[in-house]
Scaffold this active site. Structure first.
Site, short mmCIF file in Angstrom:
data_model
loop_
_atom_site.label_atom_id
_atom_site.label_comp_id
_atom_site.label_asym_id
_atom_site.label_seq_id
_atom_site.Cartn_x
_atom_site.Cartn_y
_atom_site.Cartn_z
N CYS A 6 0.85 -1.19 0.00
CA CYS A 6 0.00 0.00 0.00
C CYS A 6 0.89 1.24 0.00
O CYS A 6 1.89 1.28 0.72
CB CYS A 6 -0.89 -0.01 1.24
SG CYS A 6 -2.04 1.38 1.35
N HIS A 55 -9.35 -3.45 -2.63
CA HIS A 55 -8.34 -2.75 -1.82
C HIS A 55 -8.69 -1.27 -1.70
O HIS A 55 -8.62 -0.67 -0.63
CB HIS A 55 -6.96 -2.94 -2.46
CG HIS A 55 -5.82 -2.24 -1.77
ND1 HIS A 55 -4.81 -2.92 -1.11
CD2 HIS A 55 -5.51 -0.92 -1.64
CE1 HIS A 55 -3.95 -2.05 -0.61
NE2 HIS A 55 -4.34 -0.83 -0.90
N GLU A 56 -9.10 -0.66 -2.86
CA GLU A 56 -9.43 0.77 -2.86
C GLU A 56 -10.74 1.04 -2.13
O GLU A 56 -10.84 2.01 -1.38
CB GLU A 56 -9.49 1.30 -4.30
CG GLU A 56 -8.26 1.08 -5.15
CD GLU A 56 -6.95 1.34 -4.43
OE1 GLU A 56 -5.99 0.62 -4.71
OE2 GLU A 56 -6.91 2.25 -3.56
N HIS A 82 -10.23 1.37 1.47
CA HIS A 82 -9.72 2.67 1.92
C HIS A 82 -10.86 3.66 2.17
O HIS A 82 -10.78 4.49 3.07
CB HIS A 82 -8.76 3.27 0.89
CG HIS A 82 -7.35 2.77 0.97
ND1 HIS A 82 -6.61 2.82 2.13
CD2 HIS A 82 -6.55 2.19 0.03
CE1 HIS A 82 -5.40 2.33 1.90
NE2 HIS A 82 -5.34 1.93 0.64
C1 NB4 Z 1 -2.81 -1.07 -4.49
C2 NB4 Z 1 -2.73 -2.55 -4.96
C3 NB4 Z 1 -2.15 -3.47 -3.92
C4 NB4 Z 1 -2.85 -4.84 -4.17
C5 NB4 Z 1 -0.38 -5.57 -7.36
C6 NB4 Z 1 0.40 -4.36 -7.79
C7 NB4 Z 1 1.30 -2.27 -7.26
C8 NB4 Z 1 -0.57 -0.59 -5.47
C9 NB4 Z 1 -1.46 -0.46 -4.22
C10 NB4 Z 1 -4.07 -4.59 -4.98
C11 NB4 Z 1 -4.14 -3.08 -5.23
C12 NB4 Z 1 -1.58 1.06 -4.02
C13 NB4 Z 1 -3.75 1.95 -3.29
C14 NB4 Z 1 1.85 -2.20 -8.56
C15 NB4 Z 1 1.65 -3.28 -9.43
C16 NB4 Z 1 1.72 -4.32 -11.67
C17 NB4 Z 1 1.34 -3.66 -13.02
C18 NB4 Z 1 2.09 -2.25 -14.81
C19 NB4 Z 1 3.27 -1.46 -15.33
C20 NB4 Z 1 3.96 -1.00 -13.04
C21 NB4 Z 1 2.79 -1.81 -12.51
C22 NB4 Z 1 3.21 -2.47 -11.20
F1 NB4 Z 1 2.56 -1.09 -8.93
N1 NB4 Z 1 0.55 -3.34 -6.87
N2 NB4 Z 1 1.50 -1.22 -6.37
N3 NB4 Z 1 0.67 -1.09 -5.25
N4 NB4 Z 1 -2.53 1.37 -2.96
N5 NB4 Z 1 0.92 -4.35 -9.06
N6 NB4 Z 1 2.13 -3.28 -10.73
N7 NB4 Z 1 2.48 -2.88 -13.50
O1 NB4 Z 1 -0.98 -0.22 -6.55
O2 NB4 Z 1 -2.04 1.56 -1.73
O3 NB4 Z 1 -4.56 2.04 -2.20
O4 NB4 Z 1 3.62 -0.44 -14.32
NI NI Z 2 -3.64 1.12 -0.43
#
Ligand code: NB4
Ligand code: NI
EC number: 3.5.1.88
Length: 185
Positions: free
Chosen positions: A110, A153-154, A157
């Site tokens: 997160c 997840h969102e 929040h």
């Molecule tokens: C939200 C996610 C955590 C689990 C799984 C993942 C990443 C987040 C948190 C479910 C939702 C942020 C919001 C990533 C990521 C995969 C796809 C495409 C190309 C990079 C990107 C990286 F960045 N979690 N980060 N965490 N949160 N996959 N990816 N890729 O998004 O706290 O509340 O660019």
């Molecule tokens: Ni989060």
């Protein structure tokens, strides 16, 4: 533009507060808030911009994470068939979900949590959701896989829930009943 300094971290009371419904038409400020949330995700996934502005990459971000206690979040990620899912959801709701569960084998992280919290985060495998766009249009869609996990997840929040609230305290990697895990690198 939203930078990591704008993202509040665990311990901040807004992350434990139920966010407020929005009414339509949205104010110009609330429309811009939604556009800024989506722009942050796009920037965070851009190798050059994420490096330049030191952004942690994200596929989702919710308004409370930048201390706006409003029921709005953005998602920007590829779905299982590599189609890009990219939208801002206002007043989102899960209207139904599968009996089957799922979880990410590498757990979740997160942007508001500056530490790794290991363990399986049980989620609904498939969900049917409703939300409004920034222009007030109602959308209904079915999500599965990582998009379904990210939506949950969102939505958490918006209800003051953190991903680790779902992790089995005594055994973080305990079997998740009736589930198909998702491998995420
Ligand atoms: C939200 C996610 C955590 C689990 C799984 C993942 C990443 C987040 C948190 C479910 C939702 C942020 C919001 C990533 C990521 C995969 C796809 C495409 C190309 C990079 C990107 C990286 F960045 N979690 N980060 N965490 N949160 N996959 N990816 N890729 O998004 O706290 O509340 O660019
Ligand atoms: Ni989060």
């Amino acid at each position: 533009m939203i930078l990591m300094d704008n993202v509040i971290r665990e311990g901040h009371p807004t992350l434990r507060t139920r966010a407020k419904e929005l009414t339509f038409p949205l104010s110009p400020e609330d429309k811009k808030l939604g556009q800024d949330l989506l722009e942050f995700l796009i920037n965070s996934q851009d190798p050059v911009l994420s490096e330049k502005y030191n952004l942690r990459s994200g596929i989702g971000i919710a308004a409370p994470q930048i201390n706006e206690s409003k029921r709005m979040f953005a998602l920007h990620l590829p779905d299982d068939n590599d189609n890009q899912i990219s939208f801002v959801a206002v007043n989102p709701k899960i209207v139904s979900h599968s009996v089957e569960n799922t979880y990410l084998t590498n757990g979740e992280g997160c942007l508001s949590v500056d530490r790794n919290v290991a363990g399986y985060v049980p989620r609904h495998a498939r969900i049917t959701v409703k939300f409004h766009t920034l222009d007030g249009e109602e959308k209904k869609m079915r999500l599965k896989g990582i998009p379904a996990i990210a939506f949950q997840h969102e939505l958490d929040h918006l209800n003051g829930v953190m991903f680790y609230d779902h992790i089995n305290e005594s055994n973080p990697f305990a079997d998740v009943p009736n589930s198909q895990p998702i491998e995420n690198n």
